[in-house]
Design a protein around this motif. Structure first.
Motif, short mmCIF file in Angstrom:
data_model
loop_
_atom_site.label_atom_id
_atom_site.label_comp_id
_atom_site.label_asym_id
_atom_site.label_seq_id
_atom_site.Cartn_x
_atom_site.Cartn_y
_atom_site.Cartn_z
N GLY A 57 -3.11 -5.25 -6.55
CA GLY A 57 -1.92 -5.25 -6.15
C GLY A 57 -1.86 -5.82 -4.63
N VAL A 58 -2.68 -5.49 -3.89
CA VAL A 58 -2.86 -5.94 -2.41
C VAL A 58 -3.17 -7.58 -2.50
CG1 VAL A 58 -4.01 -5.93 -0.36
CG2 VAL A 58 -3.22 -3.75 -1.25
N LEU A 59 -4.00 -7.94 -3.22
CA LEU A 59 -4.34 -9.40 -3.46
C LEU A 59 -3.17 -10.10 -3.97
CD1 LEU A 59 -6.65 -11.41 -2.71
CD2 LEU A 59 -7.30 -10.76 -5.17
N THR A 99 0.55 -1.33 -0.11
CA THR A 99 -0.11 0.05 0.03
C THR A 99 0.78 1.38 0.07
OG1 THR A 99 -0.08 -0.04 2.26
CG2 THR A 99 -1.83 -1.14 1.44
N ILE A 100 2.00 1.05 0.48
CA ILE A 100 2.99 2.53 0.61
C ILE A 100 3.62 2.37 -0.83
CG2 ILE A 100 4.99 3.16 1.59
CD1 ILE A 100 4.41 1.43 3.98
N VAL A 101 3.93 1.48 -1.59
CA VAL A 101 4.53 1.69 -2.93
C VAL A 101 3.97 1.35 -3.88
CG1 VAL A 101 6.93 0.76 -1.64
CG2 VAL A 101 5.54 -0.76 -2.83
N HIS A 102 2.57 1.19 -3.87
CA HIS A 102 1.80 1.00 -5.18
C HIS A 102 1.86 2.32 -5.99
CE1 HIS A 102 -1.49 -0.85 -7.76
NE2 HIS A 102 -1.96 0.25 -7.74
N PRO A 103 1.64 3.38 -5.55
CA PRO A 103 1.92 4.66 -6.53
C PRO A 103 3.14 4.51 -7.39
CG PRO A 103 1.21 5.35 -4.41
CD PRO A 103 1.44 3.86 -4.24
N CYS A 104 4.27 4.13 -6.71
CA CYS A 104 5.54 3.86 -7.69
C CYS A 104 5.24 3.00 -8.55
CB CYS A 104 6.73 3.63 -6.65
SG CYS A 104 7.06 4.90 -5.44
N ASN A 105 4.61 1.92 -8.36
CA ASN A 105 4.51 0.68 -9.27
C ASN A 105 3.64 1.25 -10.54
OD1 ASN A 105 4.56 -2.42 -10.06
ND2 ASN A 105 2.24 -1.87 -9.91
N THR A 106 2.57 1.93 -10.21
CA THR A 106 1.77 2.52 -11.09
C THR A 106 2.54 3.36 -12.17
OG1 THR A 106 -0.23 2.40 -9.80
CG2 THR A 106 -0.36 3.66 -11.67
N SER A 125 -5.26 8.78 -9.70
CA SER A 125 -5.18 7.41 -10.39
C SER A 125 -4.16 6.68 -10.24
CB SER A 125 -5.08 8.06 -11.83
OG SER A 125 -3.72 8.69 -12.21
N VAL A 126 -2.76 7.14 -9.17
CA VAL A 126 -1.66 5.97 -9.18
C VAL A 126 -2.18 5.17 -8.21
CG1 VAL A 126 -0.04 8.15 -9.40
CG2 VAL A 126 -0.98 7.66 -6.80
N TYR A 127 -3.30 5.16 -7.75
CA TYR A 127 -3.69 4.00 -6.95
C TYR A 127 -4.61 3.14 -7.73
CZ TYR A 127 -1.91 6.09 -2.62
OH TYR A 127 -1.11 6.59 -1.61
N ASP A 128 -4.81 3.22 -8.99
CA ASP A 128 -5.39 2.37 -10.06
C ASP A 128 -4.78 1.06 -9.53
OD1 ASP A 128 -7.13 4.53 -10.58
OD2 ASP A 128 -6.25 4.62 -12.86
N GLY A 129 -5.60 -0.05 -9.36
CA GLY A 129 -4.98 -1.31 -9.45
C GLY A 129 -4.61 -1.77 -8.14
N LEU A 130 -4.74 -1.06 -7.01
CA LEU A 130 -4.19 -1.28 -5.72
C LEU A 130 -5.05 -2.44 -5.06
CD1 LEU A 130 -2.87 -0.52 -2.98
CD2 LEU A 130 -4.76 1.09 -2.54
N SER A 131 -6.35 -2.73 -5.44
CA SER A 131 -6.87 -3.92 -4.80
C SER A 131 -6.12 -5.21 -5.46
CB SER A 131 -8.31 -4.15 -5.07
OG SER A 131 -8.79 -3.72 -6.47
N GLY A 186 11.60 0.40 -1.46
CA GLY A 186 10.61 0.66 -0.66
C GLY A 186 9.98 -0.45 -0.04
N HIS A 187 9.50 -1.38 -0.77
CA HIS A 187 8.73 -2.50 -0.38
C HIS A 187 9.66 -3.48 0.37
CE1 HIS A 187 6.46 -6.22 -0.99
NE2 HIS A 187 5.45 -5.34 -0.51
#
Length: 304
Positions: free
Chosen positions: A80-82, A37-44, A72-78, A286-287
């Motif tokens: 990514g967490v799953l 949840t911390i690094v997802h924006p970097c991944n996007t 929009s940098v949190y698109d796909g977060l669900s 970061g992850h």
């Protein structure tokens, strides 16, 4: 006041004997989810930057924000967490179980056994979590596509259902080969370098080994090395996961990691495989930092 973790090494030696297998897998998975949840924006950003050249576009963060907004940098977060539920728990859970089993058989835990187990556990975890990785790549990059080419998934369950219905189950494993190859290399590089860098920074900067500053420095340095080594495989995985069949022939443009790398190098240059490197590195380092610290905190406070 010193910011430090207990002297128990972070996933580097055997876990406490009283920690159950369920706790090992559970804390690894939860740590992976919270860290993601911390690094997802970097991944996007890394995925969009990397795939922009595939669409013949120039990527810029300013244009991305103007078109889609910061959120929009949190698109796909669900998704990514799953993905981390399967990937992190399997990768680190299998690593620790395999390492400890080898220790029972051989009577020692040496560098070679940690590297071997790290590579195998990483590959298995990547194969298991590949369906979620395909969802992450597609959902993260969807707003970057032309409007008539967007898939417009409503969420991870919608993406999962539509991929099965529209493309079939095998579509979940597009990009599986470079994803597994990348995960195996990450396992090798992390195992091979993380402990060495912790010792180096402890001596050079007078840090307490396994303190938060020590883990941060070691993880970011280790992450830099394996980001450089694995970025071409990450780019290959992204392109294969996001690709669509040719509307005339029905064939997919990429069939294997090697064919993809050759094609991209010939058309766009080898460095195109490194588009989005900086956010990818921030994601990797970061992850590693956030996950290892969270996992250790969870285990230190786990009721035995």
């Amino acid at each position: 006041m010193s910011l430090s973790l207990p002297n128990r090494p972070l996933l580097a030696t055997s876990p406490p004997p009283t920690l159950s297998k369920a706790a090992i897998f559970g804390t690894a998975g939860l740590g992976g989810c919270l860290g993601w949840t911390i690094v997802h924006p970097c991944n996007t950003i890394a995925v969009r930057w990397n795939l922009a050249s595939m669409q013949g576009k120039q990527f810029s963060i300013k244009a991305m924000v103007a078109e889609s907004g910061w959120m929009s940098v949190y698109d796909g977060l669900s998704a990514g967490v799953l993905r981390q539920v399967f990937y992190a728990s399997a990768r680190f859970g299998l690593f620790e179980m395999g390492r400890d089993k080898l220790h029972e058989i051989r009577g020692k835990t040496d560098f070679a056994s940690r590297v071997g187990v790290g590579a195998i556990s990483g590959g298995i975890a990547a194969f298991i979590s590949c369906p979620m990785e395909v969802c992450v790549v597609r959902m993260s990059n969807d707003v970057n596509l032309p409007k008539d080419e967007r898939r417009n998934y409503k969420g991870v369950s919608d993406a999962f259902g539509r991929i099965i219905k529209e493309e079939g189950v095998p579509a979940f494993w597009r990009g599986c080969t470079p994803f597994v190859q990348r995960a195996m290399m990450v396992g090798v590089f992390q195992v091979a370098t993380l402990d060495q860098f912790k010792g180096m920074y402890a001596n050079a900067l007078n840090q307490t080994k396994n303190s938060i500053p020590n883990v941060f420095c070691a993880a970011m340095t280790s992450g830099l090395l394996y980001s450089i080594a694995t970025m071409p495989l990450e780019a290959s995985k992204n392109r294969m996961a996001a690709q669509k069949p040719d509307p005339v022939s029905g064939k997919l443009p990429y069939s294997s990691t090697l064919q993809l790398m050759r094609s991209v190098t010939a058309k766009e240059g080898f460095l195109a495989l490194y588009n989005g490197f900086f956010p990818y590195y921030c994601r990797c380092g970061g992850h590693t930092v956030s996950m290892f610290i969270i996992v250790q905190m969870l285990r230190d406070n786990y009721p035995l």
